[in-house]
Design a protein around this motif. Sequence first.
Motif, PDB file in Angstrom:
ATOM      1  N   ASN A  34      29.553  32.468  33.629  1.00  0.00           N
ATOM      2  CA  ASN A  34      28.009  32.039  33.917  1.00  0.00           C
ATOM      3  C   ASN A  34      27.154  32.968  33.213  1.00  0.00           C
ATOM      4  N   PRO A  35      26.207  32.556  32.476  1.00  0.00           N
ATOM      5  CA  PRO A  35      25.342  33.565  31.545  1.00  0.00           C
ATOM      6  C   PRO A  35      24.564  34.534  32.513  1.00  0.00           C
ATOM      7  N   ALA A  36      24.270  34.000  33.687  1.00  0.00           N
ATOM      8  CA  ALA A  36      23.478  34.760  34.672  1.00  0.00           C
ATOM      9  C   ALA A  36      24.305  35.948  35.132  1.00  0.00           C
ATOM     10  N   ASN A  37      25.651  35.922  35.097  1.00  0.00           N
ATOM     11  CA  ASN A  37      26.560  36.770  35.790  1.00  0.00           C
ATOM     12  C   ASN A  37      27.031  37.857  34.567  1.00  0.00           C
ATOM     13  N   VAL A  38      26.695  37.481  33.191  1.00  0.00           N
ATOM     14  CA  VAL A  38      26.881  38.488  32.086  1.00  0.00           C
ATOM     15  C   VAL A  38      26.213  39.758  32.298  1.00  0.00           C
ATOM     16  N   GLY A  39      27.058  40.868  32.184  1.00  0.00           N
ATOM     17  CA  GLY A  39      26.398  42.276  32.480  1.00  0.00           C
ATOM     18  C   GLY A  39      26.206  42.775  33.895  1.00  0.00           C
ATOM     19  N   ARG A  40      26.807  41.970  34.706  1.00  0.00           N
ATOM     20  CA  ARG A  40      26.856  42.166  36.175  1.00  0.00           C
ATOM     21  C   ARG A  40      27.436  43.703  36.511  1.00  0.00           C
ATOM     22  N   LYS A  41      26.842  44.592  37.078  1.00  0.00           N
ATOM     23  CA  LYS A  41      27.506  45.810  37.247  1.00  0.00           C
ATOM     24  C   LYS A  41      28.398  45.702  38.447  1.00  0.00           C
ATOM     25  N   LEU A  42      29.641  46.332  38.672  1.00  0.00           N
ATOM     26  CA  LEU A  42      30.348  45.973  39.593  1.00  0.00           C
ATOM     27  C   LEU A  42      31.003  47.406  40.168  1.00  0.00           C
ATOM     28  N   PRO A  43      30.128  48.470  40.629  1.00  0.00           N
ATOM     29  CA  PRO A  43      30.442  49.952  41.223  1.00  0.00           C
ATOM     30  C   PRO A  43      31.206  49.488  42.369  1.00  0.00           C
ATOM     31  N   HIS A  44      31.215  48.268  43.324  1.00  0.00           N
ATOM     32  CA  HIS A  44      31.992  48.231  44.364  1.00  0.00           C
ATOM     33  C   HIS A  44      33.200  47.403  44.114  1.00  0.00           C
ATOM     34  N   ALA A  45      33.867  47.465  42.781  1.00  0.00           N
ATOM     35  CA  ALA A  45      35.078  46.564  42.752  1.00  0.00           C
ATOM     36  C   ALA A  45      36.285  47.450  42.580  1.00  0.00           C
ATOM     37  N   ALA A  46      37.347  47.039  42.520  1.00  0.00           N
ATOM     38  CA  ALA A  46      38.738  47.583  42.638  1.00  0.00           C
ATOM     39  C   ALA A  46      39.590  47.054  41.427  1.00  0.00           C
ATOM     40  N   ILE A  47      40.290  47.815  40.853  1.00  0.00           N
ATOM     41  CA  ILE A  47      41.046  47.270  39.574  1.00  0.00           C
ATOM     42  C   ILE A  47      42.592  47.101  40.245  1.00  0.00           C
ATOM     43  N   ILE A  48      43.143  46.279  40.161  1.00  0.00           N
ATOM     44  CA  ILE A  48      44.565  45.674  40.761  1.00  0.00           C
ATOM     45  C   ILE A  48      45.506  45.902  39.652  1.00  0.00           C
ATOM     46  N   LYS A  49      46.629  46.505  39.941  1.00  0.00           N
ATOM     47  CA  LYS A  49      47.877  46.287  39.261  1.00  0.00           C
ATOM     48  C   LYS A  49      48.715  44.925  39.818  1.00  0.00           C
ATOM     49  N   THR A  50      48.811  43.893  39.351  1.00  0.00           N
ATOM     50  CA  THR A  50      49.252  42.724  39.899  1.00  0.00           C
ATOM     51  C   THR A  50      50.750  42.697  40.450  1.00  0.00           C
ATOM     52  N   VAL A  51      51.109  42.691  41.698  1.00  0.00           N
ATOM     53  CA  VAL A  51      52.463  42.721  42.217  1.00  0.00           C
ATOM     54  C   VAL A  51      52.919  41.169  41.976  1.00  0.00           C
ATOM     55  N   ALA A  52      51.964  40.235  42.553  1.00  0.00           N
ATOM     56  CA  ALA A  52      52.272  38.687  42.560  1.00  0.00           C
ATOM     57  C   ALA A  52      51.362  37.796  42.240  1.00  0.00           C
ATOM     58  N   ASP A 398      55.630  37.308  38.333  1.00  0.00           N
ATOM     59  CA  ASP A 398      56.065  38.727  38.594  1.00  0.00           C
ATOM     60  C   ASP A 398      55.748  39.668  37.283  1.00  0.00           C
ATOM     61  N   PRO A 399      54.552  40.068  37.264  1.00  0.00           N
ATOM     62  CA  PRO A 399      53.978  40.695  35.768  1.00  0.00           C
ATOM     63  C   PRO A 399      54.689  41.920  35.567  1.00  0.00           C
ATOM     64  N   HIS A 400      54.881  42.574  36.525  1.00  0.00           N
ATOM     65  CA  HIS A 400      55.575  44.112  36.215  1.00  0.00           C
ATOM     66  C   HIS A 400      57.101  44.360  36.661  1.00  0.00           C
ATOM     67  N   GLY A 401      57.718  43.165  37.138  1.00  0.00           N
ATOM     68  CA  GLY A 401      59.007  43.162  37.606  1.00  0.00           C
ATOM     69  C   GLY A 401      59.334  43.737  38.924  1.00  0.00           C
ATOM     70  N   MET A 402      58.006  44.095  39.863  1.00  0.00           N
ATOM     71  CA  MET A 402      58.129  44.559  40.938  1.00  0.00           C
ATOM     72  C   MET A 402      58.761  43.801  42.164  1.00  0.00           C
ATOM     73  N   LEU A 403      58.517  42.285  41.983  1.00  0.00           N
ATOM     74  CA  LEU A 403      59.183  41.248  43.035  1.00  0.00           C
ATOM     75  C   LEU A 403      60.828  41.327  42.679  1.00  0.00           C
ATOM     76  N   THR A 404      61.218  41.342  41.598  1.00  0.00           N
ATOM     77  CA  THR A 404      62.393  41.475  41.201  1.00  0.00           C
ATOM     78  C   THR A 404      63.243  42.716  41.661  1.00  0.00           C
ATOM     79  N   LYS A 405      62.527  43.803  41.444  1.00  0.00           N
ATOM     80  CA  LYS A 405      63.179  45.086  41.957  1.00  0.00           C
ATOM     81  C   LYS A 405      63.306  45.221  43.492  1.00  0.00           C
ATOM     82  N   ALA A 406      62.138  44.713  44.039  1.00  0.00           N
ATOM     83  CA  ALA A 406      61.992  44.829  45.716  1.00  0.00           C
ATOM     84  C   ALA A 406      63.273  43.985  46.067  1.00  0.00           C
ATOM     85  N   ALA A 407      63.684  42.728  45.286  1.00  0.00           N
ATOM     86  CA  ALA A 407      64.722  41.923  45.987  1.00  0.00           C
ATOM     87  C   ALA A 407      66.170  42.519  45.750  1.00  0.00           C
TER      88      ALA A 407
END
Length: 407
Positions: A34-52, A398-407
């Motif tokens: 959405n154009p109104a969301n472009v440039g929205r600052k996100l200091p409250h965010a977290a970056i996640i390494k996807t497990v699943a 399973d982007p990083h193979g973590m599910l396969t490894k856990a199994a």
Amino acid sequence: MPENRGVVYEGPGKVEVREVGYPDFELKDGPGVNPANVGRKLPHAAIIKTVATNICGSDQHMVRGRTTAPHGLVLGHEITGEVIETGPDVEYIKTGDLVSVPFNISCGRCRNCKARKTDICENVNPDRPGSAYGYVDMGGWVGGQADFALVPYADWNLLKFPDKDQAMEKMLDLAMLADIFPTGFHGCVSAGVQPGSTVYVAGAGPVGLAAAASAFLLGAAVVIVGDLNKQRLEQARSFGCETVDVSQGAPEDQIEQILGVPEVDCAVDAVGFEARGHGRDSGQEQPATVLNSLMGLTRAGGALGIPGLYVTGDPGAHDEAAKHGSLSLRLGLGWSKSLAFTTGQCPVMKYNRQLMMAILHDRVQIAKAVNATSIPLEMAPQGYHEFDEGAARKYVLDPHGMLTKAA
């Protein structure tokens, strides 16, 4: 920065895995943003390494070309992962936490969020209340079918698993907390399922199966699942459901053979706007079929939970009214029977902690119920194709193979 691959919608029937931008603490312009969301600052965010990150039937609606989703949209709203970086305003979530991400994006500050209606947050989508990752008309938040994903309002949105080792052992189950397990549970709660209830669930896809498992968790006496797909009906029977093949005719007759009466206490629509007719009409799309059917087979004074998706714009609809979300409903029947209706997204945060505890303490095997099947991220196009062909599976990437490894 690490490479970030994502599953991208490239037009009806076509998805590709390709390089996408690495998450940043600012919402950038891009497909569907959405154009109104472009440039929205996100200091409250977290970056996640996807497990699943799961393929959902709602994603499939877009991939079939049944929405106004733009080409280039990064898909995926069912995300589970490990926190690898936090913004300066994140106070409680820490790097290394293993977390579930509710598919609803919510701020935790608005009137609706404070009322636990996180499905219709007022502050994350400039067009209308409610938002989600990687979904059409939801504000343009980047999808999570990727190596890495960004979660705004991390302290509010993220559900931390209490024990990482235990969580990895049950990750296929816990991956269902982002959407389909709470969504199915919400459908049952909305329909009034309680101990001893008789329940009809329309649709034996993953949400329908999750609803059926939820009905048992809530104490239902009999759970009946209706569908056209014989493999999916077999999956429903695998954990104790009765089944109705609606290609053979109206479900009321088959319900009567099971219960002795042609009605149930509670009904859940887990099909949505791509519904097909029953009996001789089962080869034709009739988007109001399920809703009208449920009004007929639910007892007077009962309720309908409607987690199945209905849209305001459907360019692939077979009639002009349905293209704008207008359906021919027998509302008079519903009114005359004093039926209650609950529609809309599931407010995931209302349920996910309790359902997490049910998983961790072996009260439910939701991954088994929905036949959760992990595949590498690069196999996403094949997963979408097989799901569209009616596979009785819930595909988990399973982007990083973590599910396969856990199994």
